[in-house]
Design an enzyme around this catalytic site. Structure first.
Site, PDB file in Angstrom:
ATOM      1  N   PHE A 155     121.145  29.463  15.217  1.00  0.00           N
ATOM      2  CA  PHE A 155     122.652  29.860  15.833  1.00  0.00           C
ATOM      3  C   PHE A 155     123.760  29.220  15.010  1.00  0.00           C
ATOM      4  CE2 PHE A 155     121.744  25.095  16.486  1.00  0.00           C
ATOM      5  CZ  PHE A 155     123.123  24.461  16.308  1.00  0.00           C
ATOM      6  N   LYS A 179     115.551  39.024  15.654  1.00  0.00           N
ATOM      7  CA  LYS A 179     115.498  38.243  16.624  1.00  0.00           C
ATOM      8  C   LYS A 179     116.503  37.156  16.367  1.00  0.00           C
ATOM      9  CE  LYS A 179     114.591  35.035  18.630  1.00  0.00           C
ATOM     10  NZ  LYS A 179     115.470  34.145  19.398  1.00  0.00           N
ATOM     11  N   GLU A 182     119.088  33.044  21.010  1.00  0.00           N
ATOM     12  CA  GLU A 182     119.874  33.474  22.135  1.00  0.00           C
ATOM     13  C   GLU A 182     121.162  32.890  22.643  1.00  0.00           C
ATOM     14  OE1 GLU A 182     116.131  30.721  23.103  1.00  0.00           O
ATOM     15  OE2 GLU A 182     116.814  32.213  21.409  1.00  0.00           O
ATOM     16  N   ARG A 183     121.275  31.720  21.677  1.00  0.00           N
ATOM     17  CA  ARG A 183     122.812  30.954  21.966  1.00  0.00           C
ATOM     18  C   ARG A 183     123.813  31.596  21.626  1.00  0.00           C
ATOM     19  NH1 ARG A 183     120.659  25.155  20.214  1.00  0.00           N
ATOM     20  NH2 ARG A 183     119.562  24.557  21.902  1.00  0.00           N
ATOM     21  N   SER A 232     114.869  24.920  12.420  1.00  0.00           N
ATOM     22  CA  SER A 232     114.199  23.574  12.319  1.00  0.00           C
ATOM     23  C   SER A 232     112.879  23.680  11.820  1.00  0.00           C
ATOM     24  CB  SER A 232     114.298  22.749  13.807  1.00  0.00           C
ATOM     25  OG  SER A 232     113.066  23.405  14.478  1.00  0.00           O
ATOM     26  N   CYS A 287     122.173  23.370   7.701  1.00  0.00           N
ATOM     27  CA  CYS A 287     120.829  22.768   7.283  1.00  0.00           C
ATOM     28  C   CYS A 287     121.150  22.292   5.768  1.00  0.00           C
ATOM     29  CB  CYS A 287     119.731  23.868   7.217  1.00  0.00           C
ATOM     30  SG  CYS A 287     120.128  25.127   5.963  1.00  0.00           S
ATOM     31  N   GLU A 389     116.225  14.706  10.611  1.00  0.00           N
ATOM     32  CA  GLU A 389     117.536  15.540  10.502  1.00  0.00           C
ATOM     33  C   GLU A 389     118.126  15.319  11.595  1.00  0.00           C
ATOM     34  OE1 GLU A 389     118.949  19.927   9.211  1.00  0.00           O
ATOM     35  OE2 GLU A 389     117.170  19.905  10.594  1.00  0.00           O
TER      36      GLU A 389
END
Length: 510
Positions: A155, A179, A182-183, A232, A287, A389
């Site tokens: 996202f 893909k 979805e956010r 993640s 990240c 993290e």
């Protein structure tokens, strides 16, 4: 949360057209700045994913046979659209992710770097040729696309990451299925419009919206040849093991705990300014964001903490529509709650709150997912906030006595995405860059993310697989090599069978 009936329903992008979802399952898409639901995104069933894969497979052979020059023409037109319609793209990024205008613009610029790298694919596709390796035999190599490949994007970079992990794949002749998170589905659908307008054949670019069911189908389907993922660490590890179990080439990029080592000789004003942007930019949802400072020397730690405190209290958070803000909200209420848990846990374990951002004043007037900048010192390596993290604006400070102690702390951490060091000592910098066990290293650079023509990737549990994002290694990841040995004998030549293993002393190759 139930989806409001008045919110618009989004679609997939399959075989060159928008397709409504048929699974009956949807997920709410929020504007993080207001907390409002702005759309509902369909979650694809396995059957929908299989259909998309089959259509991509059908489209692939023609794209593979298209000359590299014609493929690059499409990328040139796509790049022109990214530039010409960047304001539209910025608006979409800001609305669905909460980023500031400047941050969204920077993301697009970095994404264009990946397209530029892909435009240079002809140089990376050139093979090797050897004349007369033995017995009048010439040997040469060629690179071929893999087929249908899948990319799974996060996202926090809804444009840069999809471009970074798909542009080269398309340039070298593959069909790509994206893909997106979805956010943040709007950005991927807008990119689909750009690809269509640029002349990319139907089926070569596909967007499938979905959750774990869609991801698992991509990981397990035998027609998918490679998977690239950014997200993640736990999910990256799952993607890697599941994908490789099903004989796929996988490059899975996980999280980072990116520290800034601060030496006693560093210019603390410059260092503090670098820390602010690298640590809190995009609400720390990067990240490669600086997770905290490891400061060498107690006096330096105290002075840096004082300077940071004075600067952090002046940072402004708010809606992206306000051009004066420094950063916006985190992506969701769930993300906000988790970050607060990390802060609460650090305090319970004995850390000290220098700046507490858990209750920013904007929360009184907005339902957005806002957290103010938080700074925590007196942190120790056994605390959870050091080990894991934290994807939000809670940053930490650790004090050590020596550079070696700082290096050892970082090398012993399970994550190794990025690290940077601020110093005026070339000798200390050389020791640091040689001994540090991290994939991307900076010296007096706030965020050591490589430019688009250098390989991107962490070490240890920050990356699974041998592929890279950005850089020339992408061409290798998305192609397979073929080596050809050829000989054209004279028709009158007399030959005999040989049962010896071929060598360069042979006159023929058996």
């Amino acid at each position: 949360m139930p989806i409001q009936q008045k919110t618009k329903a989004l679609s997939h992008f399959i075989n060159g057209t928008k397709m409504e979802g048929t699974s009956g399952c949807f997920s709410a898409v929020y504007n993080p700045s207001t907390g409002e639901i702005i759309a509902q995104v369909p979650l694809a069933s396995k059957e929908e994913v299989r259909l998309a894969i089959q259509l991509a497979k059908t489209a692939f052979p023609a794209w593979k046979k298209t000359s590299i020059g014609k493929r690059i023409e499409v990328l040139h037109r796509f790049r022109q659209l990214l530039v010409a319609r960047q304001d539209e793209l910025i608006q979409v990024i800001c609305e669905e992710s909460g980023k500031t205008f400047e941050d969204a613009k920077g993301e697009i610029i970095r994404g264009i770097e990946s397209v530029d790298m892909a435009i240079g694919a002809p140089q990376l596709l050139k093979g090797e040729y050897s004349v007369n390796v033995g017995g009048d035999i010439n040997a040469f190599s060629a690179k071929a696309p893999l087929g249908v490949v899948a990319t799974i994007a996060p996202f926090n970079f809804p444009v840069m990451v999809p471009l970074a992990i798909s542009s080269m794949a398309i340039a070298v002749g593959n069909a790509v299925i994206l893909k997106p998170s979805e956010r943040v589905p709007h950005s991927a659908l807008l990119l689909s419009e750009f690809w269509k307008e640029a002349g990319l054949p139907d089926g070569i670019w596909t967007v499938i919206n979905g959750d774990k069911e869609a991801v698992n189908e991509l990981l397990e389907n035998k027609e998918i040849q490679a998977i690239s993922f950014v997200g993640s660490t736990p999910v990256a590890e799952y993607i890697y093991h599941t994908g490789t179990k099903h004989n796929k080439r996988v490059a899975a990029f996980g999280g980072g705990k990116n520290f800034m080592i601060v030496m006693p000789d560093a210019n603390l004003e410059q260092t503090a300014n670098a820390f602010l942007g690298a640590a809190y930019g995009a609400a720390s949802q990067r990240c490669m964001a600086i997770s905290g400072a490891i400061v060498v020397g107690k006096d330096t730690e105290e002075r840096l903490t004082k300077v940071l405190k004075e600067k952090i209290v002046n940072l402004k958070i708010g809606c992206y529509k306000d051009p004066t803000i420094d950063f916006g909200p985190v992506i969701s209420q769930q993300a906000k709650d988790l970050i607060i848990q990390y802060i609460d846990g650090a305090v319970a374990e004995g850390a000290n709150l220098v700046i507490d951002g858990r209750n920013p004043s904007i929360c009184e007037t907005s339902k957005g997912f806002y957290l103010g900048p938080t700074l925590i010192n007196h942190v120790t390596p056994d605390m959870q906030i050091f080990k894991e993290e934290v994807f939000g604006p809670a940053r930490i400070i650790l004090g050590v006595e020596t550079l070696q102690e700082a290096i050892d702390l970082i090398n012993n951490h399970e994550l190794g995405n990025g690290v940077t060091m601020f110093t005026r000592s070339g000798r200390a910098a050389r020791k640091f860059q040689e001994e540090i066990e991290v994939g991307m290293v900076g010296i007096n650079v706030p965020i050591p993310i490589p430019v688009g023509y250098h390989n991107f990737g962490g070490w240890k549990r920050s990356k699974f697989g041998e592929g890279h994002m950005f850089g020339p290694d992408q061409a290798r990841f998305f192609t397979k090599a073929k080596t050809i040995s050829e000989r054209w004998p004279d028709e009158a030549e007399n030959t005999t069978s040989s049962f010896a293993f071929p060598s360069n002393s042979d006159t023929t190759l058996h």
